[in-house]
Design a protein around this motif. Structure first.
Motif, PDB file in Angstrom:
ATOM      1  N   GLN A   5       0.880  -1.631   0.158  1.00 58.67           N
ATOM      2  CA  GLN A   5      -0.181  -0.191   0.071  1.00 58.67           C
ATOM      3  C   GLN A   5       0.902   1.345  -0.659  1.00 58.67           C
ATOM      4  OE1 GLN A   5      -1.374  -0.722   3.324  1.00 58.67           O
ATOM      5  NE2 GLN A   5      -3.753  -1.866   2.331  1.00 58.67           N
ATOM      6  N   SER A   6       1.671   1.657   0.256  1.00 59.15           N
ATOM      7  CA  SER A   6       3.240   2.506   1.321  1.00 59.15           C
ATOM      8  C   SER A   6       3.546   2.528  -0.452  1.00 59.15           C
ATOM      9  CB  SER A   6       3.775   1.716   2.504  1.00 59.15           C
ATOM     10  OG  SER A   6       3.900   3.502   2.272  1.00 59.15           O
ATOM     11  N   LEU A   7       3.839   1.538  -1.040  1.00 56.03           N
ATOM     12  CA  LEU A   7       4.569   1.833  -2.196  1.00 56.03           C
ATOM     13  C   LEU A   7       3.791   2.314  -3.188  1.00 56.03           C
ATOM     14  CD1 LEU A   7       7.515   1.487  -3.470  1.00 56.03           C
ATOM     15  CD2 LEU A   7       7.265  -0.965  -4.223  1.00 56.03           C
ATOM     16  N   ARG A   8       2.935   1.962  -3.297  1.00 51.24           N
ATOM     17  CA  ARG A   8       1.534   2.202  -4.735  1.00 51.24           C
ATOM     18  C   ARG A   8       1.727   3.894  -4.044  1.00 51.24           C
ATOM     19  NH1 ARG A   8      -1.448  -1.976  -7.255  1.00 51.24           N
ATOM     20  NH2 ARG A   8      -0.655  -3.345  -5.777  1.00 51.24           N
ATOM     21  N   ARG A   9       0.861   3.994  -3.062  1.00 54.37           N
ATOM     22  CA  ARG A   9       0.906   5.410  -2.565  1.00 54.37           C
ATOM     23  C   ARG A   9       2.571   6.556  -3.168  1.00 54.37           C
ATOM     24  NH1 ARG A   9       2.229   8.330   1.021  1.00 54.37           N
ATOM     25  NH2 ARG A   9       2.608   6.581   2.678  1.00 54.37           N
ATOM     26  N   ILE A  10       3.297   6.181  -2.605  1.00 56.24           N
ATOM     27  CA  ILE A  10       4.489   6.631  -3.049  1.00 56.24           C
ATOM     28  C   ILE A  10       5.048   6.751  -4.209  1.00 56.24           C
ATOM     29  CG2 ILE A  10       7.693   6.667  -2.936  1.00 56.24           C
ATOM     30  CD1 ILE A  10       6.506   4.833  -0.317  1.00 56.24           C
ATOM     31  N   LEU A  11       4.406   5.843  -5.452  1.00 63.74           N
ATOM     32  CA  LEU A  11       5.111   6.079  -6.665  1.00 63.74           C
ATOM     33  C   LEU A  11       3.858   6.991  -7.039  1.00 63.74           C
ATOM     34  CD1 LEU A  11       5.510   2.356  -7.559  1.00 63.74           C
ATOM     35  CD2 LEU A  11       7.348   4.737  -7.586  1.00 63.74           C
ATOM     36  N   ASP A  12       2.751   7.292  -7.157  1.00 64.57           N
ATOM     37  CA  ASP A  12       1.774   7.879  -7.195  1.00 64.57           C
ATOM     38  C   ASP A  12       2.010   8.886  -6.832  1.00 64.57           C
ATOM     39  OD1 ASP A  12       0.162   5.796  -8.696  1.00 64.57           O
ATOM     40  OD2 ASP A  12      -1.342   5.348  -6.818  1.00 64.57           O
ATOM     41  N   ARG A  14       4.480  10.656  -6.371  1.00 68.78           N
ATOM     42  CA  ARG A  14       6.243  10.837  -7.042  1.00 68.78           C
ATOM     43  C   ARG A  14       5.682  10.974  -8.858  1.00 68.78           C
ATOM     44  NH1 ARG A  14      10.782  10.489  -2.790  1.00 68.78           N
ATOM     45  NH2 ARG A  14       9.607  10.892  -0.687  1.00 68.78           N
ATOM     46  N   LYS A  15       4.808  10.210  -8.935  1.00 71.93           N
ATOM     47  CA  LYS A  15       4.926  10.387 -10.464  1.00 71.93           C
ATOM     48  C   LYS A  15       5.494   9.074 -11.600  1.00 71.93           C
ATOM     49  CE  LYS A  15       1.478  14.006 -11.077  1.00 71.93           C
ATOM     50  NZ  LYS A  15       0.417  13.452  -9.825  1.00 71.93           N
ATOM     51  N   LEU A  16       5.666   8.160 -10.210  1.00 68.94           N
ATOM     52  CA  LEU A  16       6.952   7.818 -10.696  1.00 68.94           C
ATOM     53  C   LEU A  16       6.646   6.266 -11.190  1.00 68.94           C
ATOM     54  CD1 LEU A  16       9.529   7.742  -7.749  1.00 68.94           C
ATOM     55  CD2 LEU A  16       9.866   8.367 -10.845  1.00 68.94           C
ATOM     56  N   THR A  17       6.683   5.469 -12.302  1.00 66.95           N
ATOM     57  CA  THR A  17       6.818   4.378 -12.326  1.00 66.95           C
ATOM     58  C   THR A  17       7.447   3.072 -12.078  1.00 66.95           C
ATOM     59  OG1 THR A  17       8.045   4.076 -14.567  1.00 66.95           O
ATOM     60  CG2 THR A  17       6.204   5.089 -15.347  1.00 66.95           C
ATOM     61  N   VAL A  18       6.913   2.146 -12.291  1.00 68.02           N
ATOM     62  CA  VAL A  18       8.462   0.179 -11.712  1.00 68.02           C
ATOM     63  C   VAL A  18       9.567   1.067 -12.487  1.00 68.02           C
ATOM     64  CG1 VAL A  18       8.216  -1.960 -11.341  1.00 68.02           C
ATOM     65  CG2 VAL A  18       6.502  -0.999 -10.602  1.00 68.02           C
ATOM     66  N   ALA A  19       9.142   0.968 -14.271  1.00 65.57           N
ATOM     67  CA  ALA A  19      10.342   1.428 -14.656  1.00 65.57           C
ATOM     68  C   ALA A  19      11.084   2.303 -14.489  1.00 65.57           C
ATOM     69  CB  ALA A  19       9.749   0.821 -16.573  1.00 65.57           C
ATOM     70  N   GLN A  20      10.663   3.259 -13.932  1.00 60.64           N
ATOM     71  CA  GLN A  20      11.812   4.235 -13.648  1.00 60.64           C
ATOM     72  C   GLN A  20      12.919   4.329 -12.171  1.00 60.64           C
ATOM     73  OE1 GLN A  20       8.785   7.541 -13.798  1.00 60.64           O
ATOM     74  NE2 GLN A  20       9.479   8.196 -14.829  1.00 60.64           N
ATOM     75  N   LEU A  21      11.796   3.946 -11.297  1.00 62.32           N
ATOM     76  CA  LEU A  21      12.687   3.335 -10.116  1.00 62.32           C
ATOM     77  C   LEU A  21      13.280   2.012  -9.791  1.00 62.32           C
ATOM     78  CD1 LEU A  21      11.981   3.641  -6.636  1.00 62.32           C
ATOM     79  CD2 LEU A  21      10.421   2.061  -6.507  1.00 62.32           C
ATOM     80  N   SER A  22      13.379   1.348 -10.717  1.00 63.99           N
ATOM     81  CA  SER A  22      13.789   0.060 -10.761  1.00 63.99           C
ATOM     82  C   SER A  22      15.522   0.205 -12.126  1.00 63.99           C
ATOM     83  CB  SER A  22      13.130  -0.519 -12.129  1.00 63.99           C
ATOM     84  OG  SER A  22      14.333  -1.973 -12.217  1.00 63.99           O
ATOM     85  N   ARG A  23      15.031   1.416 -12.946  1.00 63.55           N
ATOM     86  CA  ARG A  23      16.306   2.048 -13.409  1.00 63.55           C
ATOM     87  C   ARG A  23      16.780   3.365 -12.754  1.00 63.55           C
ATOM     88  NH1 ARG A  23      14.200   2.855 -17.909  1.00 63.55           N
ATOM     89  NH2 ARG A  23      12.611   5.459 -17.399  1.00 63.55           N
ATOM     90  N   HIS A  46      17.577  -4.655  -1.166  1.00 63.45           N
ATOM     91  CA  HIS A  46      16.662  -3.306  -2.033  1.00 63.45           C
ATOM     92  C   HIS A  46      15.670  -2.559  -1.176  1.00 63.45           C
ATOM     93  CE1 HIS A  46      16.707  -7.165  -5.254  1.00 63.45           C
ATOM     94  NE2 HIS A  46      17.701  -6.799  -5.425  1.00 63.45           N
ATOM     95  N   LEU A  47      15.575  -2.902  -0.634  1.00 66.98           N
ATOM     96  CA  LEU A  47      15.101  -1.519   0.203  1.00 66.98           C
ATOM     97  C   LEU A  47      15.933  -1.103   0.681  1.00 66.98           C
ATOM     98  CD1 LEU A  47      13.015  -3.932   2.913  1.00 66.98           C
ATOM     99  CD2 LEU A  47      12.243  -2.401   1.041  1.00 66.98           C
ATOM    100  N   PHE A  48      17.103  -0.979   1.119  1.00 69.08           N
ATOM    101  CA  PHE A  48      17.645  -0.077   1.793  1.00 69.08           C
ATOM    102  C   PHE A  48      18.482   1.129  -0.095  1.00 69.08           C
ATOM    103  CE2 PHE A  48      20.463  -2.745   4.471  1.00 69.08           C
ATOM    104  CZ  PHE A  48      19.359  -1.985   5.576  1.00 69.08           C
ATOM    105  N   ARG A  49      18.451   0.507  -0.976  1.00 72.61           N
ATOM    106  CA  ARG A  49      18.614   0.564  -2.440  1.00 72.61           C
ATOM    107  C   ARG A  49      17.290   1.401  -2.201  1.00 72.61           C
ATOM    108  NH1 ARG A  49      20.437  -3.131  -6.395  1.00 72.61           N
ATOM    109  NH2 ARG A  49      22.714  -4.215  -5.460  1.00 72.61           N
ATOM    110  N   ILE A  50      15.987   1.082  -2.362  1.00 70.26           N
ATOM    111  CA  ILE A  50      15.005   1.945  -3.022  1.00 70.26           C
ATOM    112  C   ILE A  50      14.471   2.974  -1.813  1.00 70.26           C
ATOM    113  CG2 ILE A  50      12.043   1.553  -2.807  1.00 70.26           C
ATOM    114  CD1 ILE A  50      13.183   0.281  -4.609  1.00 70.26           C
ATOM    115  N   SER A  51      14.903   2.882  -0.467  1.00 71.86           N
ATOM    116  CA  SER A  51      14.544   3.723   0.456  1.00 71.86           C
ATOM    117  C   SER A  51      15.727   5.268   0.397  1.00 71.86           C
ATOM    118  CB  SER A  51      14.680   3.790   2.061  1.00 71.86           C
ATOM    119  OG  SER A  51      15.665   2.938   2.462  1.00 71.86           O
ATOM    120  N   ASP A  52      16.615   5.201  -0.463  1.00 73.22           N
ATOM    121  CA  ASP A  52      17.968   6.103  -0.487  1.00 73.22           C
ATOM    122  C   ASP A  52      16.953   6.853  -1.995  1.00 73.22           C
ATOM    123  OD1 ASP A  52      19.376   4.698   1.304  1.00 73.22           O
ATOM    124  OD2 ASP A  52      20.626   3.640   0.409  1.00 73.22           O
TER     125      ASP A  52
END
Length: 101
Positions: A5-12, A14-23, A46-52
């Motif tokens: 839920q939190s990740l979906r909200r954050i992506l929405d 910040r208007k980020l796509t999964v592909a952008q976050l992955s890149r 992976h969590l550390f990278r995403i949170s950073d």
């Protein structure tokens, strides 16, 4: 709130796509999609990278909000709280003393 839920909200937000976050993070898109589907992370790195990349703590990534600042946990503040009766303090022996069986 769960990571999903939190990740979906954050992506929405910040208007980020999964592909952008992955890149940006180097975390495989497939892994992020698994998290969005409810799977729990297998690698803490992976969590550390995403949170950073998102400039969030792991707690915030899970939707828990910010932790108390270190100023709130300063020794003088803690002493004041103990003296005010906010905490229950229990003293008991720790380990064995020298010379005792």
């Amino acid at each position: 709130m769960s990571l999903t839920q939190s990740l979906r909200r954050i992506l929405d937000d910040r208007k980020l796509t999964v592909a952008q976050l992955s890149r940006l993070s180097g975390v495989p898109a497939k892994t992020i999609y698994h998290w969005l589907a409810g799977q729990q992370p297998r690698k803490i790195e992976h969590l550390f990278r995403i949170s950073d990349i998102l400039n969030l703590s792991i707690e915030e990534l899970y939707g828990r909000g910010k932790k108390e600042s270190s100023a709130e946990l300063a020794p003088t503040r803690l002493t004041e709280q103990i003296n005010a009766g906010i905490f229950e303090v229990i003293l008991r022996p720790y380990g064995k003393r020298q010379g005792e069986p």
